[in-house]
Every structure is written in structure tokens, then in C-alpha cells.
Design a protein around this motif. Structure first.
Motif, PDB file in Angstrom:
ATOM      1  N   VAL A  40    -107.721 -23.234  56.138  1.00 30.95           N
ATOM      2  CA  VAL A  40    -107.181 -23.117  54.773  1.00 30.95           C
ATOM      3  C   VAL A  40    -106.341 -21.842  54.688  1.00 30.95           C
ATOM      4  CG1 VAL A  40    -107.713 -23.013  52.314  1.00 30.95           C
ATOM      5  CG2 VAL A  40    -109.125 -24.425  53.835  1.00 30.95           C
ATOM      6  N   LYS A  42    -104.027 -20.729  52.385  1.00 30.24           N
ATOM      7  CA  LYS A  42    -103.494 -20.236  51.105  1.00 30.24           C
ATOM      8  C   LYS A  42    -103.345 -18.723  51.115  1.00 30.24           C
ATOM      9  CE  LYS A  42    -108.149 -20.314  49.155  1.00 30.24           C
ATOM     10  NZ  LYS A  42    -109.188 -21.281  48.760  1.00 30.24           N
ATOM     11  N   ASN A  63    -104.072 -24.904  48.564  1.00 29.85           N
ATOM     12  CA  ASN A  63    -104.650 -25.264  47.263  1.00 29.85           C
ATOM     13  C   ASN A  63    -103.654 -25.211  46.108  1.00 29.85           C
ATOM     14  OD1 ASN A  63    -104.445 -22.500  46.973  1.00 29.85           O
ATOM     15  ND2 ASN A  63    -106.356 -22.320  45.801  1.00 29.85           N
ATOM     16  N   VAL A  83    -106.269 -29.106  48.985  1.00 32.82           N
ATOM     17  CA  VAL A  83    -107.684 -28.920  48.642  1.00 32.82           C
ATOM     18  C   VAL A  83    -107.884 -28.312  47.254  1.00 32.82           C
ATOM     19  CG1 VAL A  83    -108.300 -28.687  51.094  1.00 32.82           C
ATOM     20  CG2 VAL A  83    -107.892 -26.623  49.732  1.00 32.82           C
ATOM     21  N   MET A 165    -115.408 -35.292  49.224  1.00 33.79           N
ATOM     22  CA  MET A 165    -115.303 -33.842  49.421  1.00 33.79           C
ATOM     23  C   MET A 165    -116.218 -33.152  48.419  1.00 33.79           C
ATOM     24  SD  MET A 165    -113.858 -30.960  47.850  1.00 33.79           S
ATOM     25  CE  MET A 165    -112.431 -29.859  47.926  1.00 33.79           C
ATOM     26  N   MET A 167    -117.599 -28.954  47.097  1.00 33.84           N
ATOM     27  CA  MET A 167    -117.645 -27.497  47.187  1.00 33.84           C
ATOM     28  C   MET A 167    -118.854 -27.047  46.366  1.00 33.84           C
ATOM     29  SD  MET A 167    -114.478 -24.833  46.569  1.00 33.84           S
ATOM     30  CE  MET A 167    -113.681 -26.075  45.649  1.00 33.84           C
ATOM     31  N   MET A 204    -117.447 -24.316  54.310  1.00 28.77           N
ATOM     32  CA  MET A 204    -116.393 -23.312  54.314  1.00 28.77           C
ATOM     33  C   MET A 204    -116.861 -22.161  55.222  1.00 28.77           C
ATOM     34  SD  MET A 204    -115.177 -23.609  50.327  1.00 28.77           S
ATOM     35  CE  MET A 204    -116.425 -22.581  49.600  1.00 28.77           C
ATOM     36  N   SER A 205    -116.184 -21.007  55.129  1.00 31.68           N
ATOM     37  CA  SER A 205    -116.519 -19.912  56.051  1.00 31.68           C
ATOM     38  C   SER A 205    -118.013 -19.565  56.044  1.00 31.68           C
ATOM     39  CB  SER A 205    -115.713 -18.659  55.684  1.00 31.68           C
ATOM     40  OG  SER A 205    -114.341 -18.891  55.924  1.00 31.68           O
ATOM     41  N   ARG A 220    -113.554 -26.932  55.935  1.00 30.22           N
ATOM     42  CA  ARG A 220    -112.364 -26.251  55.396  1.00 30.22           C
ATOM     43  C   ARG A 220    -112.611 -24.746  55.462  1.00 30.22           C
ATOM     44  NH1 ARG A 220    -114.478 -29.339  51.363  1.00 30.22           N
ATOM     45  NH2 ARG A 220    -114.867 -27.372  50.287  1.00 30.22           N
ATOM     46  N   VAL A 221    -111.966 -24.094  56.412  1.00 26.97           N
ATOM     47  CA  VAL A 221    -112.315 -22.704  56.683  1.00 26.97           C
ATOM     48  C   VAL A 221    -111.097 -21.805  56.484  1.00 26.97           C
ATOM     49  CG1 VAL A 221    -113.272 -21.130  58.394  1.00 26.97           C
ATOM     50  CG2 VAL A 221    -114.046 -23.506  58.345  1.00 26.97           C
ATOM     51  N   GLY A 222    -111.213 -20.864  55.549  1.00 27.61           N
ATOM     52  CA  GLY A 222    -110.109 -19.952  55.261  1.00 27.61           C
ATOM     53  C   GLY A 222    -110.333 -18.576  55.858  1.00 27.61           C
ATOM     54  N   THR A 223    -111.162 -17.795  55.200  1.00 32.26           N
ATOM     55  CA  THR A 223    -111.367 -16.397  55.569  1.00 32.26           C
ATOM     56  C   THR A 223    -111.763 -16.210  57.036  1.00 32.26           C
ATOM     57  OG1 THR A 223    -112.262 -16.244  53.332  1.00 32.26           O
ATOM     58  CG2 THR A 223    -112.414 -14.277  54.697  1.00 32.26           C
ATOM     59  N   ARG A 229    -107.890 -12.948  52.038  1.00 27.74           N
ATOM     60  CA  ARG A 229    -106.691 -13.508  51.434  1.00 27.74           C
ATOM     61  C   ARG A 229    -105.877 -12.449  50.699  1.00 27.74           C
ATOM     62  NH1 ARG A 229    -109.783 -18.155  51.482  1.00 27.74           N
ATOM     63  NH2 ARG A 229    -111.197 -17.653  49.786  1.00 27.74           N
TER      64      ARG A 229
HETATM   65  C1  LIG Z   1    -110.091 -21.431  49.794  1.00 29.03           C
HETATM   66  C2  LIG Z   1    -110.840 -22.699  50.007  1.00 29.03           C
HETATM   67  C3  LIG Z   1    -111.615 -22.907  51.157  1.00 29.03           C
HETATM   68  C4  LIG Z   1    -111.822 -21.845  52.221  1.00 29.03           C
HETATM   69  O1  LIG Z   1    -112.707 -20.868  51.749  1.00 29.03           O
HETATM   70  P1  LIG Z   1    -113.261 -19.710  52.719  1.00 29.03           P
HETATM   71  O2  LIG Z   1    -114.516 -19.303  52.050  1.00 29.03           O
HETATM   72  O3  LIG Z   1    -112.225 -18.656  52.759  1.00 29.03           O
HETATM   73  O4  LIG Z   1    -113.510 -20.331  54.041  1.00 29.03           O
HETATM   74  C5  LIG Z   1    -112.232 -24.130  51.306  1.00 29.03           C
HETATM   75  N1  LIG Z   1    -112.111 -25.109  50.386  1.00 29.03           N
HETATM   76  C6  LIG Z   1    -111.378 -24.955  49.269  1.00 29.03           C
HETATM   77  C7  LIG Z   1    -111.291 -26.068  48.293  1.00 29.03           C
HETATM   78  C8  LIG Z   1    -110.732 -23.748  49.041  1.00 29.03           C
HETATM   79  O5  LIG Z   1    -110.018 -23.585  47.912  1.00 29.03           O
END
Ligand SMILES: *Cc1c(COP(=O)(O)O)cnc(C)c1O
Length: 239
Positions: A40, A42, A63, A83, A165, A167, A204-205, A220-223, A229
Motif C-alpha cells: 500500500v 499511499k 486509497n 483500498v 475485505m 479492516m 496489514m503491517s 495489504r501492507v503499507g508501513t 507515510r
Molecule cells: C493504509 C492502509 C493499509 C496499510 O496499512 P499499514 O498499517 O501501513 O500496513 C491497509 N489497508 C488499507 C485499507 C489502508 O488504507
């Protein structure tokens, strides 16, 4: 940070995330190859996205519609995922761009995708987002509404529901995120199985281990891939 060291850091982090996915899969006898890593991206600039791709990332998630479109025009050779929360009027900017939309939680959005995809001779692939912890800060339909929404979409030939999906709510600071999320991820997977849906996007992370253990096919992995970010969305330079 210099460009070269930022690239190395992303590459190291991708390796580490892959190790976490593999360990969690091994622990429950799953093949880690069944789990797609969506990085992810963003707020991060296109060169950071390319660094992740150079480290083997095949899927990117955004996102915000505008940010996704601007990056898709600059970064090639990767699969895209949306997402974020989606306004009905912004849906049109995604149809025809081969984006898997993870965040369909109401009939109006299904109707909008059906009409636009039909007009353009496209099929829109979506996941139904389930607000499994009934968190007012999160989008998605309730668990009680998911059967109805999936059935509703199934009657629309230009919308294909590939899965679900979720969260989970942010856990309190003293609670292990994996422990907090585990029962919700198990419920999402059981719901997908009952509805005959292959894909579950969860984890996620902070809680990807619980998601992989529960049967996630997408995390879905961002950080953990890109680091912290930026303050706001990435925007294309003018001119
Ligand atoms: C930002 C985001 C993520 C990633 O989150 P991290 O905690 O940084 O891994 C996953 N899913 C969605 C829907 C997000 O908006």
C-alpha cells in the motif's frame, strides 16, 4: 535519505515482510504462494513504488482515486488495487483501469459500477468490504448485510465480486493487534467460504500474521514495506 539508500531500505523491508508471511503460512501448513502481498503505497512517490517492484512486489494499493490514477500513469507493469473509501461519483475514474476495488460496501456503488462498466464494455472486479468490528470509523457493510450485498452484485453482469475485505478496529495500545484481529479474520474467511468466494483481503503491517493464519489470500501492507507515510497524498508535479 538518498535515493539509493531509500531503495535499499524498501528492498530490505520487502524481504522482511515476505519472511513474516512465510513464517505465518508455515505455522498453519499453508503455501505462502497463496498469499498476494499488496504493497500500500499511499503518500509515497513513484520512485519508491518502483523500488518495491524491483524487490519483487507485483501488486500496489492506493486509497485515493486521484493518487492512484496519477501513479498508474507513471508506474507500469504492476497490478493495482483501490483500498480507500470511494465516493459514488469518483467510481467512474476507476472503471476501465483494471483495478481491483476492495471497498464496495453499499448497493449504490454496485449500481454505479454496473452502469459505468456496461457503458464502457468493461467488467469491474470488486471485493465487498465488511465492517466486521462495527467500527464507526471504518467503511463497509455489516456482517448481517454481506449476504444480501453479494447476492445483489451477483445479479449485475458487469460487476464481479471476487471476495471480501475487512479492516478491524484499531486495538487499544496494550492489546496485541494479531490477537485482537484473529477472531474477526476467522469470521471473514468463514463468511467467504460460505458464500463460495475465493479472495479474502485482510491483514496489514501490524496484524498480517493473524490474517495469513486465518486464510487471507491478500494482505495489504503499507508501513512495513515503505516506512512511515508522508503527511498527505502524493501529487504529480505541475507541468
Ligand atoms: C493504509 C492502509 C493499509 C496499510 O496499512 P499499514 O498499517 O501501513 O500496513 C491497509 N489497508 C488499507 C485499507 C489502508 O488504507
Amino acid at each position: 535519505m538518498s535515493d539509493a539508500s531509500a531503495t535499499a531500505t524498501v528492498a530490505d523491508r520487502v524481504v522482511r515482510v515476505r519472511e513474516r508471511i512465510a513464517a505465518a503460512a508455515d505455522a498453519v501448513g499453508r503455501d505462502p504462494g497463496e498469499v498476494t502481498l499488496v504493497a500500500v503505497s499511499k503518500t509515497h512517490p513513484p520512485e519508491r513504488l518502483r523500488a518495491a517492484m524491483a524487490a519483487g512486489v507485483t501488486d500496489l494499493g492506493e486509497n485515493r482515486v486521484e493518487e492512484l490514477v496519477a501513479k498508474q500513469d507513471r508506474v507500469e507493469g504492476v497490478r493495482w488495487h483501490f483500498v480507500g473509501r470511494l465516493q459514488t461519483r469518483a467510481a467512474g475514474d476507476l472503471v476501465g483501469r483494471d483495478v481491483l476495488v476492495h471497498s464496495v460496501g453499499r448497493r449504490k456503488l454496485v449500481d454505479r459500477f454496473e452502469r459505468l462498466a456496461d457503458d464502457r464494455g468493461e467488467v469491474q472486479r470488486v471485493l465487498v468490504q465488511v465492517n466486521i468490528g462495527d467500527d464507526p470509523a471504518k467503511g463497509g457493510c455489516s456482517l448481517a448485510q454481506v449476504d444480501d450485498l453479494v447476492a445483489y452484485a451477483a445479479e449485475r453482469p458487469h460487476v464481479v465480486v471476487e471476495g471480501l475485505m475487512t479492516m478491524p478496529p484499531l486495538p487499544p495500545p496494550d492489546v496485541d493487534p494479531n490477537e485482537a484481529a484473529r477472531p474477526m479474520f476467522e469470521t471473514l474467511r468463514a463468511t467467504a467460504d460460505r458464500l463460495g468466494l475465493a479472495t479474502t483481503s485482510m491483514g496489514m503491517s501490524a496484524d498480517l500474521e493473524a490474517a495469513v493464519a486465518a486464510g487471507a489470500t491478500i494482505v495489504r501492507v503499507g508501513t512495513a514495506v515503505f516506512g512511515e507515510r508522508g503527511a498527505g497524498p502524493w501529487t504529480a508535479p505541475l507541468g
